[in-house]
Design a protein around this motif. Sequence first.
Motif, PDB file in Angstrom:
ATOM      1  N   UNK A  68       1.050  -1.160  -0.027  1.00  0.00           N
ATOM      2  CA  UNK A  68       0.023   0.046  -0.021  1.00  0.00           C
ATOM      3  C   UNK A  68       0.989   1.315  -0.096  1.00  0.00           C
ATOM      4  N   UNK A  69       1.907   1.296   0.803  1.00  0.00           N
ATOM      5  CA  UNK A  69       3.016   2.501   0.799  1.00  0.00           C
ATOM      6  C   UNK A  69       3.423   2.630  -0.490  1.00  0.00           C
ATOM      7  N   UNK A  70       3.894   1.622  -1.201  1.00  0.00           N
ATOM      8  CA  UNK A  70       4.526   1.623  -2.493  1.00  0.00           C
ATOM      9  C   UNK A  70       3.459   2.206  -3.516  1.00  0.00           C
ATOM     10  N   UNK A  71       2.335   1.712  -3.606  1.00  0.00           N
ATOM     11  CA  UNK A  71       1.285   2.134  -4.401  1.00  0.00           C
ATOM     12  C   UNK A  71       1.103   3.474  -4.191  1.00  0.00           C
ATOM     13  N   UNK A  81       3.018   2.754 -12.566  1.00  0.00           N
ATOM     14  CA  UNK A  81       2.199   2.250 -11.397  1.00  0.00           C
ATOM     15  C   UNK A  81       2.591   0.806 -10.943  1.00  0.00           C
ATOM     16  N   UNK A  82       3.099   0.623  -9.773  1.00  0.00           N
ATOM     17  CA  UNK A  82       3.717  -0.572  -9.109  1.00  0.00           C
ATOM     18  C   UNK A  82       5.295  -0.507  -9.082  1.00  0.00           C
ATOM     19  N   UNK A  83       5.699   0.425  -9.485  1.00  0.00           N
ATOM     20  CA  UNK A  83       7.366   0.431  -9.573  1.00  0.00           C
ATOM     21  C   UNK A  83       7.791   0.448  -8.123  1.00  0.00           C
ATOM     22  N   UNK A  84       7.441   1.429  -7.313  1.00  0.00           N
ATOM     23  CA  UNK A  84       7.861   1.506  -6.078  1.00  0.00           C
ATOM     24  C   UNK A  84       7.121   0.223  -4.916  1.00  0.00           C
ATOM     25  N   UNK A  85       5.922   0.118  -5.534  1.00  0.00           N
ATOM     26  CA  UNK A  85       5.466  -1.193  -4.575  1.00  0.00           C
ATOM     27  C   UNK A  85       6.418  -2.344  -4.799  1.00  0.00           C
TER      28      UNK A  85
END
Length: 168
Positions: A68-71, A81-85
Amino acid sequence: MAKARSAIVSSGPVGFLPVSITFFMAILMLLPIGSGASNIIMPHLVMISIFYWLSSRPLLMPYGACAVLGLCIDLWLNVPLGLNMLLLLLTRLFVLNQLKHYKGRNRAVHWGVFAVMSCGLYLISWILFSAIHSEFWPIKPVLMQWLVTAFSYAPVAFLLGRLRRWAW
C-alpha cells in the motif's frame, strides 16, 4: 514474561507505530524542498524506514503495508504504477531472507547491507523504467538518488531507533 510483553506491544497501538511512521515519512519525502536554483534530491525515506523496521521488528511491517505504501508513492510521484510497490516488496523479501546474516551486528554492517540492497533496487528500477519507456534513461540521476539514500540511512535510522526506544 518478555514474550507476553512483546505480544502486547505488537498487538496494541504501539504495534501500528512502524507503519504510521513510514506513512509519515512518505508524506515527508514528497514535500517540495529546494528551489529552481538548488534542486535538492530527497532520499527514499520509505525504503529506509521499511528496512529499519524489518531489521528490528519484522512482524510489524507486513507485506500489505509495504504494498500500500509503494502504491501510494507511485500515485503521488506519477511513476509507472507498481514500481515503488515492487521495490518495497523486494526490500521486504531481501530483509527477511538475509536478516539471519546481519542481525545482532553493529549498525555499520546494517548500513552496508542497506547500501548494497538499495543499489540493486535502484538498478532494477532504472532497468524497468528504461524498458517501459523503450529508451535508456540517464543513469546519473539514479546514482545520485542512490548515494543520497545510502548516506541518509545512518541519521534516519538513528532517529528511528530513538523513537523506537521511546515508544517501547
